[in-house]
Design a protein around this motif. Sequence first.
Motif, PDB file in Angstrom:
ATOM      1  N   ARG A  78     -78.611  80.008  54.648  1.00 14.42           N
ATOM      2  CA  ARG A  78     -77.909  80.292  53.387  1.00 14.42           C
ATOM      3  C   ARG A  78     -77.811  81.788  53.117  1.00 14.42           C
ATOM      4  O   ARG A  78     -78.545  82.586  53.681  1.00 14.42           O
ATOM      5  CB  ARG A  78     -78.630  79.608  52.220  1.00 14.42           C
ATOM      6  N   LEU A  79     -76.907  82.116  52.214  1.00 15.16           N
ATOM      7  CA  LEU A  79     -76.804  83.491  51.730  1.00 15.16           C
ATOM      8  C   LEU A  79     -77.737  83.638  50.539  1.00 15.16           C
ATOM      9  O   LEU A  79     -77.562  82.955  49.521  1.00 15.16           O
ATOM     10  CB  LEU A  79     -75.362  83.803  51.317  1.00 15.16           C
ATOM     11  N   LEU A  80     -78.739  84.496  50.665  1.00 10.77           N
ATOM     12  CA  LEU A  80     -79.660  84.755  49.567  1.00 10.77           C
ATOM     13  C   LEU A  80     -79.024  85.797  48.653  1.00 10.77           C
ATOM     14  O   LEU A  80     -78.880  86.962  49.014  1.00 10.77           O
ATOM     15  CB  LEU A  80     -80.998  85.253  50.108  1.00 10.77           C
ATOM     16  N   VAL A  81     -78.632  85.361  47.475  1.00 14.83           N
ATOM     17  CA  VAL A  81     -77.868  86.207  46.559  1.00 14.83           C
ATOM     18  C   VAL A  81     -78.792  87.169  45.828  1.00 14.83           C
ATOM     19  O   VAL A  81     -79.771  86.765  45.208  1.00 14.83           O
ATOM     20  CB  VAL A  81     -77.089  85.337  45.547  1.00 14.83           C
ATOM     21  N   ARG A  82     -78.440  88.463  45.889  1.00 12.26           N
ATOM     22  CA  ARG A  82     -79.182  89.505  45.173  1.00 12.26           C
ATOM     23  C   ARG A  82     -78.392  90.045  43.983  1.00 12.26           C
ATOM     24  O   ARG A  82     -78.970  90.659  43.086  1.00 12.26           O
ATOM     25  CB  ARG A  82     -79.525  90.654  46.119  1.00 12.26           C
ATOM     26  N   ALA A  92     -67.991  87.302  43.960  1.00 14.67           N
ATOM     27  CA  ALA A  92     -68.476  88.069  45.102  1.00 14.67           C
ATOM     28  C   ALA A  92     -69.993  88.062  45.028  1.00 14.67           C
ATOM     29  O   ALA A  92     -70.581  88.501  44.030  1.00 14.67           O
ATOM     30  CB  ALA A  92     -67.933  89.490  45.072  1.00 14.67           C
ATOM     31  N   PHE A  93     -70.632  87.532  46.063  1.00 11.55           N
ATOM     32  CA  PHE A  93     -72.083  87.490  46.133  1.00 11.55           C
ATOM     33  C   PHE A  93     -72.565  88.679  46.953  1.00 11.55           C
ATOM     34  O   PHE A  93     -72.057  88.938  48.051  1.00 11.55           O
ATOM     35  CB  PHE A  93     -72.558  86.188  46.778  1.00 11.55           C
ATOM     36  N   LEU A  94     -73.553  89.384  46.444  1.00  4.47           N
ATOM     37  CA  LEU A  94     -74.111  90.528  47.146  1.00  4.47           C
ATOM     38  C   LEU A  94     -75.409  90.122  47.825  1.00  4.47           C
ATOM     39  O   LEU A  94     -76.270  89.489  47.205  1.00  4.47           O
ATOM     40  CB  LEU A  94     -74.377  91.681  46.163  1.00  4.47           C
ATOM     41  N   ASP A  95     -75.547  90.475  49.104  1.00 11.05           N
ATOM     42  CA  ASP A  95     -76.780  90.156  49.805  1.00 11.05           C
ATOM     43  C   ASP A  95     -77.786  91.301  49.679  1.00 11.05           C
ATOM     44  O   ASP A  95     -77.547  92.272  48.949  1.00 11.05           O
ATOM     45  CB  ASP A  95     -76.490  89.839  51.272  1.00 11.05           C
ATOM     46  N   GLN A 171     -68.092  78.870  55.089  1.00  4.56           N
ATOM     47  CA  GLN A 171     -68.996  79.994  54.878  1.00  4.56           C
ATOM     48  C   GLN A 171     -70.369  79.480  54.430  1.00  4.56           C
ATOM     49  O   GLN A 171     -70.490  78.375  53.894  1.00  4.56           O
ATOM     50  CB  GLN A 171     -68.430  80.949  53.823  1.00  4.56           C
ATOM     51  N   PRO A 172     -71.435  80.268  54.630  1.00  2.00           N
ATOM     52  CA  PRO A 172     -72.781  79.804  54.252  1.00  2.00           C
ATOM     53  C   PRO A 172     -72.891  79.514  52.753  1.00  2.00           C
ATOM     54  O   PRO A 172     -72.282  80.203  51.921  1.00  2.00           O
ATOM     55  CB  PRO A 172     -73.686  80.988  54.640  1.00  2.00           C
ATOM     56  N   ASP A 173     -73.644  78.468  52.438  1.00  2.72           N
ATOM     57  CA  ASP A 173     -73.945  78.196  51.032  1.00  2.72           C
ATOM     58  C   ASP A 173     -74.700  79.379  50.437  1.00  2.72           C
ATOM     59  O   ASP A 173     -75.393  80.118  51.148  1.00  2.72           O
ATOM     60  CB  ASP A 173     -74.788  76.930  50.909  1.00  2.72           C
ATOM     61  N   ALA A 174     -74.573  79.562  49.139  1.00  2.00           N
ATOM     62  CA  ALA A 174     -75.226  80.675  48.449  1.00  2.00           C
ATOM     63  C   ALA A 174     -76.339  80.138  47.559  1.00  2.00           C
ATOM     64  O   ALA A 174     -76.128  79.176  46.812  1.00  2.00           O
ATOM     65  CB  ALA A 174     -74.216  81.458  47.610  1.00  2.00           C
TER      66      ALA A 174
END
Length: 250
Positions: A78-82, A92-95, A171-174
């Motif tokens: 997954r995308l770890l959202v910061r 827009a998710f920021l990593d 795309q990867p889940d967030a």
Amino acid sequence: MLLVIANAPKDPLAQTRGAQLAGLPPADFSRRLAGTLPRVLLAAAPVDRIGSLVDGFESLGFAAFSCDPAAAPGDDDRLLVRGIQVEAGALAFLDGQGNSHRCVGAAVSLIQRGVRVTTTSETVTTNERRLDMGKAVLTGGLILTSKVQKQSVRTEETREPFLLLQRNDGQPDAIIYERRVDYRFLGAEKQPASHANLERTLARLRALVPDAPVDDRVVKPGFVSGLPLTSCEPVDLALYLVTLARTRGL
């Protein structure tokens, strides 16, 4: 393989036949299906029989499916959202490196609420002095105590709520953890408490992706703790079971 029941008929005869099909006493069968569905009925169903078992339960009016715990996604997938930015018609998710991952609203198919529990254990060694009558006699009362070393295990449990945004665009889940994301995108709505900010984040997301359902089964009492032990993290297995159930409209 896991045999999972996502919905069960109330008909007593179907329940009786279901218990017979599973090879379980009726009371055990009912207990395993108690609580929030989906539930794992059999934790080690034979691979060569799992298909016929699923078909058998379906014929009795149950909604059943098989599940391989090894296929359940984890945080590494997954995308770890910061951080979060709201752009025209998209999120827009920021990593962790500050990279932006654009996501249009239509790409979010499901939002799941969950809580990840992390338990850490630590061995603590303490030294204390205790009255030692034998030593006192031998030393004529000059030494009354002796040093004793004592060990104990201290366990600490950390609970962190999260939101999992599941995508249908490849795309990867967030995943958004309560205490790992920068809430500045909330602007004037930002609160001092992280829990309140996560709730406001959910409200903002629901407004931006109104067609994505929100499922909170993973946080229901007993849902995660009622799962059998597998090679998969229990919370990740719970999220996966809900995902599979929803693909069947349940």
